[in-house]
Scaffold this motif. Structure first.
Motif, PDB file in Angstrom:
ATOM      1  N   ARG A 150      42.657  50.066  37.822  1.00 41.96           N
ATOM      2  CA  ARG A 150      43.794  50.940  37.512  1.00 41.96           C
ATOM      3  C   ARG A 150      45.009  50.401  38.256  1.00 41.96           C
ATOM      4  O   ARG A 150      44.988  50.265  39.483  1.00 41.96           O
ATOM      5  N   ILE A 151      46.048  50.095  37.509  1.00 42.57           N
ATOM      6  CA  ILE A 151      47.263  49.510  38.076  1.00 42.57           C
ATOM      7  C   ILE A 151      48.418  50.491  37.902  1.00 42.57           C
ATOM      8  O   ILE A 151      48.567  51.108  36.846  1.00 42.57           O
ATOM      9  N   MET A 152      49.241  50.632  38.945  1.00 45.62           N
ATOM     10  CA  MET A 152      50.404  51.511  38.878  1.00 45.62           C
ATOM     11  C   MET A 152      51.670  50.712  39.153  1.00 45.62           C
ATOM     12  O   MET A 152      51.758  49.971  40.125  1.00 45.62           O
ATOM     13  N   GLN A 170      51.528  42.183  39.807  1.00 49.38           N
ATOM     14  CA  GLN A 170      50.476  42.508  40.767  1.00 49.38           C
ATOM     15  C   GLN A 170      49.277  41.611  40.537  1.00 49.38           C
ATOM     16  O   GLN A 170      48.994  41.199  39.403  1.00 49.38           O
ATOM     17  N   LEU A 171      48.546  41.330  41.628  1.00 46.44           N
ATOM     18  CA  LEU A 171      47.319  40.551  41.552  1.00 46.44           C
ATOM     19  C   LEU A 171      46.158  41.479  41.205  1.00 46.44           C
ATOM     20  O   LEU A 171      46.050  42.584  41.744  1.00 46.44           O
ATOM     21  N   VAL A 172      45.280  41.028  40.299  1.00 51.69           N
ATOM     22  CA  VAL A 172      44.127  41.817  39.878  1.00 51.69           C
ATOM     23  C   VAL A 172      42.870  40.977  40.080  1.00 51.69           C
ATOM     24  O   VAL A 172      42.821  39.816  39.632  1.00 51.69           O
ATOM     25  N   SER A 173      41.882  41.549  40.747  1.00 48.55           N
ATOM     26  CA  SER A 173      40.620  40.843  41.003  1.00 48.55           C
ATOM     27  C   SER A 173      39.483  41.601  40.332  1.00 48.55           C
ATOM     28  O   SER A 173      39.233  42.775  40.639  1.00 48.55           O
ATOM     29  N   PHE A 174      38.773  40.916  39.401  1.00 47.55           N
ATOM     30  CA  PHE A 174      37.623  41.497  38.717  1.00 47.55           C
ATOM     31  C   PHE A 174      36.340  40.883  39.265  1.00 47.55           C
ATOM     32  O   PHE A 174      36.319  39.715  39.683  1.00 47.55           O
ATOM     33  N   SER A 175      35.291  41.677  39.216  1.00 47.01           N
ATOM     34  CA  SER A 175      33.957  41.172  39.550  1.00 47.01           C
ATOM     35  C   SER A 175      32.945  41.903  38.686  1.00 47.01           C
ATOM     36  O   SER A 175      33.286  42.853  37.974  1.00 47.01           O
ATOM     37  N   LYS A 176      31.696  41.483  38.746  1.00 53.79           N
ATOM     38  CA  LYS A 176      30.659  42.123  37.938  1.00 53.79           C
ATOM     39  C   LYS A 176      30.470  43.577  38.350  1.00 53.79           C
ATOM     40  O   LYS A 176      30.145  44.443  37.529  1.00 53.79           O
ATOM     41  N   ASN A 177      30.677  43.873  39.636  1.00 52.17           N
ATOM     42  CA  ASN A 177      30.524  45.248  40.127  1.00 52.17           C
ATOM     43  C   ASN A 177      31.787  46.079  39.942  1.00 52.17           C
ATOM     44  O   ASN A 177      31.739  47.305  39.995  1.00 52.17           O
ATOM     45  N   GLN A 178      32.920  45.410  39.754  1.00 47.55           N
ATOM     46  CA  GLN A 178      34.190  46.116  39.538  1.00 47.55           C
ATOM     47  C   GLN A 178      34.880  45.533  38.307  1.00 47.55           C
ATOM     48  O   GLN A 178      35.871  44.801  38.413  1.00 47.55           O
TER      49      GLN A 178
END
Length: 675
Positions: free
Chosen positions: A248-250, A236-244
């Motif tokens: 949670r990955i399933m 799965q693709l995961v996108s992080f940011s300063k606000n997020q």
């Protein structure tokens, strides 16, 4: 000696010789030498007695310097070896302990901590977990001062235990933190936690819940992979940011074959990340085939039926059908277990067909049960027929031996309702719960099993046990899991072919190399009561064929072995009792995991929160910290003076002189015929 004491002694001597003169004045005035000697001896005796009675004493002043307690607590966990120079840490600690000025001012209490808190000995930085909160709780028990300084060498990271900030405030220490490791924040992505059941059922999909996080200033896109034997099975693709910064990955995986399945979860890091160990975790799950069809036969609806259905079907491999007795056709081809709920006379045909098919069954009774019919239809027990109702509380039988069952705090469960009457067992039965009436424990059974002849049978005497499930929900922090496990063990024993064993082993197919990973076993004697006199041993064999043997620890009701002594890998094990000549074998995988390896820098936020003035020190600030401690007026030396009263003259010496004077007087009087 004071002038007042001298005056008292002078007056006592005058008074003593005055009394002696009063007794011997006639002889003294005649200048009789014998009388003069007796006069002097009597005067000495009176004077000594007077001094003894007066108990003259002198004040003796002593003074001592009372040092302030100072706690030196050093983090001995593995994360220190990753984040700091351990050689420099050891040199700093030795310099502090041996410093003359520090020792002149303070009484040092030296501790090291990790999994546990111990007296400071040899720092090796091998502890696999850190309990920082307990440092303050334990230290408070070792010092005399209400408020004392603590020099804390730590990276501020904790893996388990209570909140260190809260505990430090409660203990009221003046904490001087020496930060170990770099406090600079680096970009880091990591796997925080993976939630996975221990078991899954064949042909069902099981969920894998993964929590990941990212610490960094810029946005970051990456992939998380689920691998099996090096092959990517989901991604799965995961996108992080300063606000997020957290996600949670399933994943949902199909349980396609029976056995232990091992997976690797991998979060792809940024190219400049320093810590890569926290981007990979291994997990495991055991796939089992436990499909069971259960039939409940009843003549009326009751909340107990709903509780049974929800508890039993919490195991996805079990299906339960509720059937009115008038619709019972005798079709038992796919049925593995039958539950008769509060049987009456119209259940006769159903009982006969279930017994002929040798299908295990459970009988649940209550206030609407026809006990005249039930006493005739089975030969396991009889109950006196009575129309009055009674409430029966459960009492757990610790000697229950059919399978491993923990006490669910049954003593606090609400009562079941049934008709009043004594119970007489006709067959040997294994009782799980006894009846307790109005606070008095009885030997009469409430829940018991009979398996001397096929089919296996179980009885629960009482209705309204849906309240047990509700009570368990409240006790287990709003979770039905414990009660549902209890119910599924109950029906599982009856529906599966099992052989009664005197050695029951409770072990998983995989463990993580962390605290509280245990294998448990229960040993019974010939009478199926818990054997407290025999010993159990466990033998391990790794993939290379190397074997190791350990004794198992008896905890009061069962034996346990903590797997901390083993390294990660695949193991075969054998649990055996030399005295009873019993043994059980199994296999498990120990998955490598270190909570300490998840940290990439020191937690300066926690250390500042517990610091006296929100100030942090480094290993290079030795002299600065030393001055802060020595120049503080809070920790000044206390001059303690004590005054002790000592006898002016030792009473033992006076007593000896008294005996001598009285003896001489008696001798001279005897010699001169005056006695």
């Amino acid at each position: 000696m004071t002038h007042q004491s001298l005056l008292f002694i002078f007056l006592i001597i005058i008074l003593g010789f005055g009394l002696s003169l009063f007794q011997y004045h006639k002889a003294v005035f005649k200048k009789d030498k014998t009388a003069l000697l007796l006069f002097v001896l009597r005067g000495i005796s009176y004077s000594i007695i007077g001094v003894l009675l007066l108990q003259l004493s002198i004040k003796q002043r002593t003074s001592e310097k009372q040092l302030t307690d100072l706690v030196l607590a050093v983090d001995n966990s593995n994360s220190i070896a990753q984040l700091a120079d351990t050689t420099q840490v050891k040199e700093w600690v030795n310099s502090f302990i041996e410093d003359e000025k520090i020792n002149e001012r303070f009484n040092l209490v030296n501790l090291q901590f990790g999994n546990q808190i111990n007296t400071l000995q040899e720092l090796d930085f091998l502890e696999q977990e850190t309990n920082l909160g307990d440092v303050f709780l334990e230290s408070k028990q070792l010092i005399r001062s209400k408020k004392a300084p603590m020099v804390l060498l730590s990276d501020g990271n904790t893996t388990f235990g209570s909140n260190p900030v809260f505990e430090s405030k409660q203990a009221m220490f003046h904490v001087f933190p020496v930060v170990l490791g770099d406090t600079t924040s680096y970009a880091d992505s990591k796997i925080d936690q993976i939630n996975l059941n221990s078991y899954a059922f064949l042909n069902n999909k099981f969920p894998i819940e993964i929590f990941v996080s990212y610490q960094g200033e810029s946005d970051f896109d990456t992939k998380i992979q689920l691998r099996e034997k090096g092959r990517i099975i989901e991604e799965q693709l995961v996108s992080f940011s300063k606000n997020q910064p957290t996600k949670r990955i399933m994943f949902e995986v199909l349980a396609s074959e029976v056995g232990v399945k091992n997976f690797e979860v991998r979060l792809k890091p940024q190219t400049n990340e320093k810590q890569l160990e926290n981007n990979i975790q291994e997990i495991g799950i055991e796939i089992i085939d436990e499909s069971t069809n259960i039939l409940i036969v009843t003549s009326f609806l009751h909340p107990d039926l709903s509780a049974l259905k929800k508890s039993i079907e919490s195991n996805q491999q079990r299906k339960l059908k509720i059937l009115p007795i008038e619709e019972f056709s005798g079709n038992l081809e796919d049925v593995n277990l039958v539950i008769f709920y509060q049987p009456k006379s119209d259940f006769a045909s159903a009982f006969e067909q279930v017994n002929q098919a040798k299908i295990p069954h459970i009988v649940i009774t209550g206030t609407k049960t026809n006990y005249s019919f039930l006493n005739r239809i089975q030969n396991d027990f009889t109950k006196q027929i009575n129309q009055s109702k009674e409430e029966y509380f459960p009492s757990f039988n610790t000697n229950f031996s059919l399978y491993q069952q923990d006490d669910l705090n049954f003593n606090n469960f609400p009562p079941l309702e049934d008709t009043f009457g004594s119970i007489e067992l006709k067959q040997a039965a294994n009782v799980l719960l006894h009846q307790k009436i109005q606070g008095v424990e009885t030997e009469e059974p409430m829940m018991f099993f009979v398996s001397q002849s096929a089919p296996k049978r179980a009885y629960l005497l009482g209705e309204q046990f849906w309240r047990w499930r509700a009570e368990s929900f409240l006790q287990e922090n709003k979770s039905f899991q414990s009660f549902d496990n209890f119910m599924n063990k109950w029906v599982g024993y009856l529906s599966l072919e099992q052989k009664k064993s005197r050695l029951i082993v409770e072990a998983n197919s995989f463990y993580k190399t962390q605290r509280n990973a245990k294998i448990k076993a229960t040993l019974f004697d010939q009478n199926y009561t818990i054997d407290r006199n025999s010993s159990l041993y466990i033998k391990f064999e790794n993939e290379e064929g190397t074997t190791r043997e350990f004794p198992m620890l008896f905890t009061g009701s069962r034996f346990e072995f903590n797997l901390d002594a083993l390294e990660a890998g695949d193991y075969n094990y054998e649990i055996f009792s030399p005295e009873q000549k019993l043994s059980r074998t199994g296999r498990f995988k120990l998955i490598p995991y270190s909570a300490e390896s998840q940290f990439v820098n020191a937690n300066s936020k926690v250390l500042k929160s517990i610091s006296k003035n929100a100030k942090l020190f480094t290993l290079n600030d030795f002299e600065v910290l030393k001055r802060s401690l020595l120049e503080s007026k809070t920790y000044q030396l206390i001059q303690k003076e004590s005054i002790n009263l000592k006898p002016l003259i030792d009473w033992k010496i006076l007593f000896i002189f008294l005996i001598v004077s009285l003896s001489l007087e008696w001798f001279f009087r005897k010699y001169n015929g005056l006695i």
